[in-house]
Write an enzyme that holds these catalytic residues in place. Structure first.
Site, PDB file in Angstrom:
ATOM      1  CB  CYS B 177      -8.327 -31.379   7.653  1.00 47.90           C
ATOM      2  SG  CYS B 177      -8.445 -30.270   9.052  1.00 47.90           S
ATOM      3  CB  CYS B 219     -15.245 -27.422   5.173  1.00 49.43           C
ATOM      4  SG  CYS B 219     -14.881 -29.176   5.650  1.00 49.43           S
TER       5      CYS B 219
END
Lengths: 106, 258
Positions: B177, B219
């Site tokens: 990401c 996350c």
């Protein structure tokens, strides 16, 4: 001791419009959320915010559970005379906080 | 013909100066730059940034005596404005006499247990976050400067390995990401480059201040991995790596994030 941050001009021209901004630390617990063990956390919000200019009420706001934690309120007032702006937050669990700012009008 | 030569010459000069400007330019972006204008203004205005409420609370705790030693932070460290300047920019670091690095809240708790003889403050508690925010705020505007301690390298490398390792049910790594797809959209939100410039941050979604550890846990849950235990050494390793990755970037604590 409550934590409050107020942003207001120290001086203002007579008749001008001033913006007063107030930020206060408060959890604004809605009373709808389950906590640990699934028990509902009791409601704990600020119910009312009022502002006075030399004792005369200039702003009044009723708060609801939908307002996020640490509410930030901004409002306007006409600076007619030098004086003290009194801010007052009252709410659940006997919550009362008062704060003053002095604005000099020229 | 002459005009053409002149044009080509001009183009070369432009290209050269553009390239020169690019060489020294830092292309890393703080999460602040990816936020909307309203949030940026909120972060910059010290009376609108809710993180400043915690800084204010932290300044009160700084002077408050605690523990059986009956000492306050100020009794040893004096004025935080001078003694704590730049501290947040260099943590995590290895404390004197220790083997493993600690981050800022670890350091605060170490001070509490060793010097104040007080109980540790629970992770993500308001008191701990307030002190952390107060200390971090003293480094606002300073570049991130990890210490040149060779003992940190092994921990940092482990952090880098975690950052690049795929994990969780979605089989993603941090790098997929935040390196490969940074700047692109994830469900309408711009994926930031994951530079820890504003921690502890006031996240509107949390409605409170949160540490970098909380963000990392967030996350991990997002990629459906099992988060490391609270206060696990992996977090500090990741923080070490991230701080090194963001070396030289300006600290903006307390940040505001959506």
């Amino acid at each position: 001791m409550a934590n409050v941050l107020v942003n207001a001009p120290k001086t203002a021209k007579r008749g001008s419009v001033v913006e007063i901004k107030a930020l206060i630390m408060h959890p604004m617990e809605t009373g709808f959320r389950p906590g640990t063990m699934g028990k509902i956390i009791p409601r704990n919000i600020i119910e009312r915010f009022t502002a006075t200019w030399n004792g005369t009420e200039i702003f009044d706001m009723e708060m609801s559970p939908a307002i996020a934690a640490n509410p930030f309120v901004s409002f306007f007032a006409v600076a007619s005379e030098s004086g003290t702006v009194g801010l007052r937050w009252t709410g659940d669990e006997g919550f009362v906080v008062e704060e003053r700012v002095v604005i000099a009008v020229e | 013909m002459r005009a053409l030569h002149f044009g080509i010459g001009l183009a070369i000069i432009f290209a050269a100066s553009w390239a020169a400007a690019q060489v020294g330019a830092d292309k890393r972006r703080s999460g602040t730059q990816d936020m909307g204008e309203a949030l940026q203004k909120m972060q910059d205005d010290d009376t609108a940034n809710p993180g400043m409420l915690f800084v204010q609370l932290g300044s009160q705790s700084w002077a408050k005596k605690a523990g059986t030693a009956d000492k306050s932070c100020a009794d040893c460290h004096g004025n935080a404005g001078t003694s704590m300047k730049g501290v947040a920019a260099r943590y995590p670091a290895i404390p004197k006499g220790a083997e493993a690095p600690v981050d800022l809240d670890g350091r605060i708790n170490l001070c509490r247990t060793e010097n104040q003889k007080a109980e540790r403050l629970p992770p993500e508690s308001r008191e701990l976050l307030a002190l952390e925010a107060y200390v971090a705020h003293q480094s606002r505007g300073l570049p991130i400067a990890p210490p040149a301690d060779p003992r940190l390298d092994a921990f940092r490398d482990q952090g880098a390995a975690i950052y690049r390792a795929r994990q969780g049910q979605l089989n993603l790594s941090c790098a997929i990401c935040h390196d490969d797809n940074a700047g692109r959209k994830l469900a309408g939100v711009t994926i930031p480059e994951a530079h820890p410039t504003g921690y502890p941050i006031y996240r509107l979604e949390w409605q409170t201040l949160g540490s970098l550890k909380r963000r990392l846990r967030n996350c991990l849950v997002g990629i459906r991995a099992e988060p490391y235990a609270s206060e696990a050494p992996e977090y500090v390793m990741l923080e070490l790596f991230l701080m090194d990755r963001a070396k030289g970037m300006v600290l903006e604590a307390p940040g505001v994030r959506p």
